[in-house]
Design an enzyme around this catalytic site. Sequence first.
Site, mmCIF file in Angstrom:
data_model
loop_
_atom_site.group_PDB
_atom_site.id
_atom_site.type_symbol
_atom_site.label_atom_id
_atom_site.label_comp_id
_atom_site.label_asym_id
_atom_site.label_seq_id
_atom_site.Cartn_x
_atom_site.Cartn_y
_atom_site.Cartn_z
ATOM 1 N N SER A 182 16.452 21.708 29.336
ATOM 2 C CA SER A 182 15.197 21.148 29.841
ATOM 3 C C SER A 182 14.954 21.408 31.318
ATOM 4 C CB SER A 182 15.157 19.647 29.569
ATOM 5 O OG SER A 182 16.271 19.005 30.146
ATOM 6 N N HIS A 210 12.384 21.640 23.690
ATOM 7 C CA HIS A 210 11.581 22.591 24.468
ATOM 8 C C HIS A 210 11.466 23.953 23.800
ATOM 9 C CE1 HIS A 210 11.309 19.849 27.882
ATOM 10 N NE2 HIS A 210 12.540 19.492 27.550
ATOM 11 N N LYS A 242 5.902 17.194 23.508
ATOM 12 C CA LYS A 242 5.949 18.377 24.374
ATOM 13 C C LYS A 242 4.991 19.426 23.804
ATOM 14 C CE LYS A 242 10.354 17.082 26.320
ATOM 15 N NZ LYS A 242 10.286 15.672 25.986
HETATM 16 C C1 PLP Z 1 15.912 18.113 25.709
HETATM 17 C C2 PLP Z 1 15.203 16.807 25.623
HETATM 18 N N1 PLP Z 1 15.517 15.950 24.626
HETATM 19 C C3 PLP Z 1 14.913 14.762 24.509
HETATM 20 C C4 PLP Z 1 13.944 14.367 25.390
HETATM 21 C C5 PLP Z 1 13.326 13.016 25.221
HETATM 22 O O1 PLP Z 1 12.120 13.102 24.542
HETATM 23 P P1 PLP Z 1 11.052 11.929 24.669
HETATM 24 O O2 PLP Z 1 10.299 12.195 25.931
HETATM 25 O O3 PLP Z 1 10.215 12.045 23.446
HETATM 26 O O4 PLP Z 1 11.806 10.649 24.736
HETATM 27 C C6 PLP Z 1 13.566 15.226 26.423
HETATM 28 C C7 PLP Z 1 12.521 14.913 27.418
HETATM 29 O O5 PLP Z 1 11.883 13.981 27.572
HETATM 30 C C8 PLP Z 1 14.209 16.474 26.545
HETATM 31 O O6 PLP Z 1 13.909 17.301 27.540
#
Ligand code: PLP
Length: 391
Positions: A182, A210, A242
């Site tokens: 990320s 992502h 996303k």
């Molecule tokens: C790799 C990754 N997993 C999980 C999440 C969490 O997702 P959410 O924003 O829906 O809680 C994120 C970013 O927010 C992320 O970048």
Amino acid sequence: MPVAPIAFGPTLADLDARGLRRQRRTMRRGELDTADIVLDGRACVDFCSNDYLGLASHPQVVEAFIAAARLHGVGARASHLITGHQSEHEALEQELAAWTGRERAILFSTGYMANLGLVAALATRESTVYGDGLNHASLIDGGRLSRAALHHYPHGDVVALEAQLASQESGRALVLTDGVFSMDGDLAPLPALARACARHGAFLAVDDAHGLGVIGDTGRGSLEHFGLSAAEVPALVGTLGKALGSFGAFVAGSADLVETLIQRARTYIYTTALPPAVAAATRAALAVSIDESWRRERVLALTRRFRELARAAGLPLADSETPIQPILLGTAEAAVHASRKLLERGVFVAAIRPPTVPAGTSRLRITLSAAHRDADVDGLVAALAGVLAAP
Ligand SMILES: Cc1ncc(COP(=O)(O)O)c(C=O)c1O
């Protein structure tokens, strides 16, 4: 009388002294189909959102949301296991399972909760959880919650992971990785990870928050990019906030995996279901992401444009071909200063600092979106060149 501290650990003053205090800004959107925003009253172009395909404001997605809210109301009113699981949730789960080529999918209210729920449901005190050193916080926290023994291998280092797996004494091994990292935008070495897991009988879970919607020939993410099957990667996490421009998350896998999560994932069981209108909007977004494949091509073309211009301007690029394009600056102060100067030039790129990234690797995390114009990207590179060249 002594005053009890608000919290143990670093105080707010400590954070200030180290340049690590985080700041919220209030954002208002400009034209809905662009990346123009107004941040604390200042008009600028947003290079931080994860709305890679520009679907958050797509008319079909917005209409689906409004129509479903009229039909079902706003809140789901209960958790999935009581009366919160509605027809829109059920249909979305089936569509996500079909999209990812898996038997079933299960919705979670956020990606954070999906990872916490998945890892804590599958690992116990008797298990060992192995994670990439740059995994998302939610995978790390899932491991902590499970009370399993935790090991982190150096970023992308499958040889180091194999050595750890080989010395594992007994019990179940779970390997966790982001598909696309990320904060760095690079891809995990998934084929080698899958082979290592197969050799050592470890269970592999990939969080493709992502990658889904963005990479792979038809946007089915990192697993499609590498040609990996459901058997090689038995658990796939995707987020809906996303590339799909909506909200929520899911885990896709075998029928038994999903049934296990329904029984055991506490972040699924003990919380209110997503609003059904969010599920309806996500269904529309998924359909648009498939129908309008030009959006994926567009964001990848903008990514290439950014990299070509940035390289010509002598900017320090990272090894990422995805729309996440970090520029490493080192100290927290340098990243915050550059972010502030960019905003003065009408470009918003957030400074990412520890603990989100390791100390000494503070950065500007640039993200590109199909909602950007060519001129936005050209302006970004010109602003970066000006700001980073200044003493
Ligand atoms: C790799 C990754 N997993 C999980 C999440 C969490 O997702 P959410 O924003 O829906 O809680 C994120 C970013 O927010 C992320 O970048």
